[in-house]
Write a protein that holds these residues in place. Sequence first.
Motif, PDB file in Angstrom:
ATOM      1  N   ILE A   1      24.735 -15.257   2.052  1.00  0.00           N
ATOM      2  CA  ILE A   1      23.747 -15.928   0.822  1.00  0.00           C
ATOM      3  C   ILE A   1      22.553 -15.278   0.664  1.00  0.00           C
ATOM      4  O   ILE A   1      22.253 -15.113  -0.446  1.00  0.00           O
ATOM      5  N   GLN A   2      22.055 -15.158   1.616  1.00  0.00           N
ATOM      6  CA  GLN A   2      20.687 -14.253   1.706  1.00  0.00           C
ATOM      7  C   GLN A   2      20.529 -12.988   1.142  1.00  0.00           C
ATOM      8  O   GLN A   2      20.017 -12.584   0.297  1.00  0.00           O
ATOM      9  N   LEU A   3      21.625 -12.228   1.609  1.00  0.00           N
ATOM     10  CA  LEU A   3      21.880 -10.982   1.147  1.00  0.00           C
ATOM     11  C   LEU A   3      21.976 -10.981  -0.434  1.00  0.00           C
ATOM     12  O   LEU A   3      21.539  -9.978  -1.243  1.00  0.00           O
ATOM     13  N   LYS A   4      23.216 -11.662  -0.958  1.00  0.00           N
ATOM     14  CA  LYS A   4      23.501 -11.771  -2.275  1.00  0.00           C
ATOM     15  C   LYS A   4      22.235 -12.339  -3.220  1.00  0.00           C
ATOM     16  O   LYS A   4      21.847 -11.749  -4.191  1.00  0.00           O
ATOM     17  N   ASN A   5      21.611 -13.341  -2.876  1.00  0.00           N
ATOM     18  CA  ASN A   5      20.287 -13.895  -3.638  1.00  0.00           C
ATOM     19  C   ASN A   5      19.084 -13.057  -3.649  1.00  0.00           C
ATOM     20  O   ASN A   5      18.461 -12.931  -4.597  1.00  0.00           O
ATOM     21  N   GLU A   6      18.677 -12.410  -2.468  1.00  0.00           N
ATOM     22  CA  GLU A   6      17.420 -11.795  -2.259  1.00  0.00           C
ATOM     23  C   GLU A   6      17.621 -10.395  -2.383  1.00  0.00           C
ATOM     24  O   GLU A   6      16.641  -9.497  -2.403  1.00  0.00           O
ATOM     25  N   TYR A   7      18.773  -9.613  -2.200  1.00  0.00           N
ATOM     26  CA  TYR A   7      18.972  -8.173  -2.488  1.00  0.00           C
ATOM     27  C   TYR A   7      19.652  -7.927  -3.408  1.00  0.00           C
ATOM     28  O   TYR A   7      19.529  -7.081  -4.484  1.00  0.00           O
ATOM     29  N   CYS A   8      21.157  -8.218  -3.520  1.00  0.00           N
ATOM     30  CA  CYS A   8      22.087  -7.691  -4.356  1.00  0.00           C
ATOM     31  C   CYS A   8      21.577  -8.273  -5.961  1.00  0.00           C
ATOM     32  O   CYS A   8      21.406  -7.484  -6.835  1.00  0.00           O
ATOM     33  N   ASP A   9      21.254  -9.538  -6.021  1.00  0.00           N
ATOM     34  CA  ASP A   9      20.928 -10.164  -7.477  1.00  0.00           C
ATOM     35  C   ASP A   9      19.468  -9.395  -7.788  1.00  0.00           C
ATOM     36  O   ASP A   9      19.268  -9.292  -8.978  1.00  0.00           O
TER      37      ASP A   9
ATOM     38  N   SER B   1      32.641 -12.550   6.786  1.00  0.00           N
ATOM     39  CA  SER B   1      32.025 -13.863   7.402  1.00  0.00           C
ATOM     40  C   SER B   1      32.709 -14.491   8.016  1.00  0.00           C
ATOM     41  O   SER B   1      33.936 -15.410   7.686  1.00  0.00           O
ATOM     42  N   ASN B   2      32.843 -14.678   9.523  1.00  0.00           N
ATOM     43  CA  ASN B   2      33.536 -15.430  10.304  1.00  0.00           C
ATOM     44  C   ASN B   2      32.808 -16.625  11.052  1.00  0.00           C
ATOM     45  O   ASN B   2      33.463 -17.153  12.145  1.00  0.00           O
ATOM     46  N   ASN B   3      31.585 -16.731  10.709  1.00  0.00           N
ATOM     47  CA  ASN B   3      30.851 -17.870  11.429  1.00  0.00           C
ATOM     48  C   ASN B   3      29.700 -18.223  10.553  1.00  0.00           C
ATOM     49  O   ASN B   3      29.589 -17.536   9.520  1.00  0.00           O
ATOM     50  N   ALA B   4      29.058 -19.264  11.022  1.00  0.00           N
ATOM     51  CA  ALA B   4      28.013 -20.026   9.977  1.00  0.00           C
ATOM     52  C   ALA B   4      26.708 -19.055   9.800  1.00  0.00           C
ATOM     53  O   ALA B   4      26.022 -18.964   8.871  1.00  0.00           O
ATOM     54  N   LEU B   5      26.450 -18.163  10.915  1.00  0.00           N
ATOM     55  CA  LEU B   5      25.355 -17.295  10.901  1.00  0.00           C
ATOM     56  C   LEU B   5      25.696 -16.233   9.820  1.00  0.00           C
ATOM     57  O   LEU B   5      24.875 -15.906   9.003  1.00  0.00           O
ATOM     58  N   LYS B   6      26.936 -15.522   9.730  1.00  0.00           N
ATOM     59  CA  LYS B   6      27.174 -14.603   8.849  1.00  0.00           C
ATOM     60  C   LYS B   6      27.400 -15.175   7.312  1.00  0.00           C
ATOM     61  O   LYS B   6      26.831 -14.421   6.383  1.00  0.00           O
ATOM     62  N   SER B   7      27.767 -16.509   7.214  1.00  0.00           N
ATOM     63  CA  SER B   7      27.822 -16.945   5.860  1.00  0.00           C
ATOM     64  C   SER B   7      26.423 -17.327   5.329  1.00  0.00           C
ATOM     65  O   SER B   7      26.129 -17.036   4.007  1.00  0.00           O
ATOM     66  N   GLN B   8      25.607 -17.635   6.244  1.00  0.00           N
ATOM     67  CA  GLN B   8      24.079 -17.992   5.538  1.00  0.00           C
ATOM     68  C   GLN B   8      23.546 -16.594   5.439  1.00  0.00           C
ATOM     69  O   GLN B   8      22.683 -16.375   4.471  1.00  0.00           O
ATOM     70  N   ALA B   9      23.666 -15.708   6.044  1.00  0.00           N
ATOM     71  CA  ALA B   9      22.948 -14.187   5.858  1.00  0.00           C
ATOM     72  C   ALA B   9      23.592 -13.649   4.788  1.00  0.00           C
ATOM     73  O   ALA B   9      22.946 -12.786   3.988  1.00  0.00           O
TER      74      ALA B   9
END
Length: 424
Positions: A400-408, A390-398
Motif C-alpha cells: 500500500i505504501q509502495l503504490k501510494n507513495e512511489y507508483c502513483d 503479499s503473503n502477510n500483513a507486513l507485506k500488504s501494508q508495505a
Amino acid sequence: MQEDFLHYIWKHKKFDSKNLKTSNNEAIAIIANGQHNLNAGPDFFNGQVRINDQLWAGNIEIHLKSSDWFLHNHERDKAYDNVILHVVWEHDSEVFRKDNSVIPTLELKDYVSPSALKNYTKLFHSSQNWINCENDFATIDDFTNNNWLERLYFERLERKSVEVLKLLEDSKNNWEAVLFKMLAKNFGLKVNGDPFLSMASSFDFSILRKTQSKIESIEALLFGQSGLLNETIEDAYYLQLQKEYTFLIQKFSLDNTLVVTPSFFRLRPSNFPTIRLSQLANLYHKHQNLFSKLVEAESIEKIIEMLSVSASEFWKTHYTFAKTSKASKKAITKSFIQLLIINTIIPLKFSYAKNRGKSSEEKIIGIMEQMPSEKNSIIDKFNALKKEVSNNALKSQALIQLKNEYCDKNQCLKCAIGNKLLNS
C-alpha cells in the motif's frame, strides 16, 4: 526526460566517466560527486572535480538544459555562487559567474549508455499501465522485493508515528488517552472514523476512567457524546442510557456540540455505529489500563485475547435502538481485530518505543508476519502481477505504501524495484 533522472545518473555514477570533456573541450575528472541536496539550493554539495590541471571544490548544479539556469533565476541567487560544475543533458547556453567567468558545463547525453536510456524510457512511458513497472514487476528477485517491502513498511510506520505523537501532544502525554482516540477512530472504520475520533476528543480521558467500571455509564458516555441519545424511543435500555447520560452531563459538564454524528448510511449492520460503540465500551469496561497491557503483550495471541469482546446484551437482538432483529452475538471478528492490530496497536507500540529511545522493529516484524495479508484492490492487483507477493500483513501494508507513495507519484528512481529495472 526528467531532471530527477539526471540526479539519479549523477548520484549513482551511471555514465561513462572516462575521457569526460566540458563543453569547451577541457578534460574533467570526477573526484567526488557530492552530497545530494533535497532542499533549496544547488543539487549536490561538496563536490570535487579536476578540470585540466586545476582541482575545484564546491557545489554542482544539474539541469536538463543549460538555459534552465536563467529560467530558475540562479544568476540572482547567492546560494549558487559556489557552483563549480554545471551538469546538463543538453548544452544550449553558456552560464557565467558574477565575475563573468564561464561556469564549466558537462553535457551528459554523450556519456550515458543507450541501455540506461532504453530502460528509463520503458519505465516512464507506460501511461496505460496500473503501475510503471507492471510488465516487469514479476521479474524482480525475492531478495530485493523482501528487503524493499520491509523498508517500506517501516517508512509507513514512521509516517503514522507522526500522527500518533501529535495525538500524544494533544493528550498532554497521556498514552492511555492516545490509545482510546486511535481505537475510537479505527472502530469507526472509513465512514465513521472521523466522527468517532471527534467523540473521543470531546471529553477528557479521566472521565472515561471514572465511568468504565459500570458498563451502562461508559455506554451512555459514548452514545451520548456521539449524539445517538437525542431521540424519543420507548425502550427501557434506551431510557436508562438517556437518564445516565443526563447525569454525566451535569457531573462532568459534558459538551458534544462539536462532535460529528456518526452515519448508518450504506454500512453493513455489523459496522453500525451503535454496535461498534458498544464493543468499544465493553473493551474499556473489561480492561483497566489497556495501553499498559497492550504494550507489554509480545504475542499476537495475547493481543487478540485482549481485544476479543462483544457488544452488550441488548445488541444481541438489535442493530439500532428502535428496531429488533434476529438474535446473534455481536462479537468483534478476528478480521476486525487484525485491522485494529495493524492500524492501532502496532503503530502505537512503534511510536511508544521510539518516544522512549528503544527499538521495537524485531518484535513488530514478528507480529506482522504472523497475520494474513489484507484484502483490497491494491493487494489483489499486486498479487496478480506476482503470485503471492503479499503473503502477510507486513507485506500488504508495505505494498500500500509502495503504490501510494512511489507508483502513483512516479517515484521510480527512489524505488528499489525501479532501480533494479533501470540497472538491468
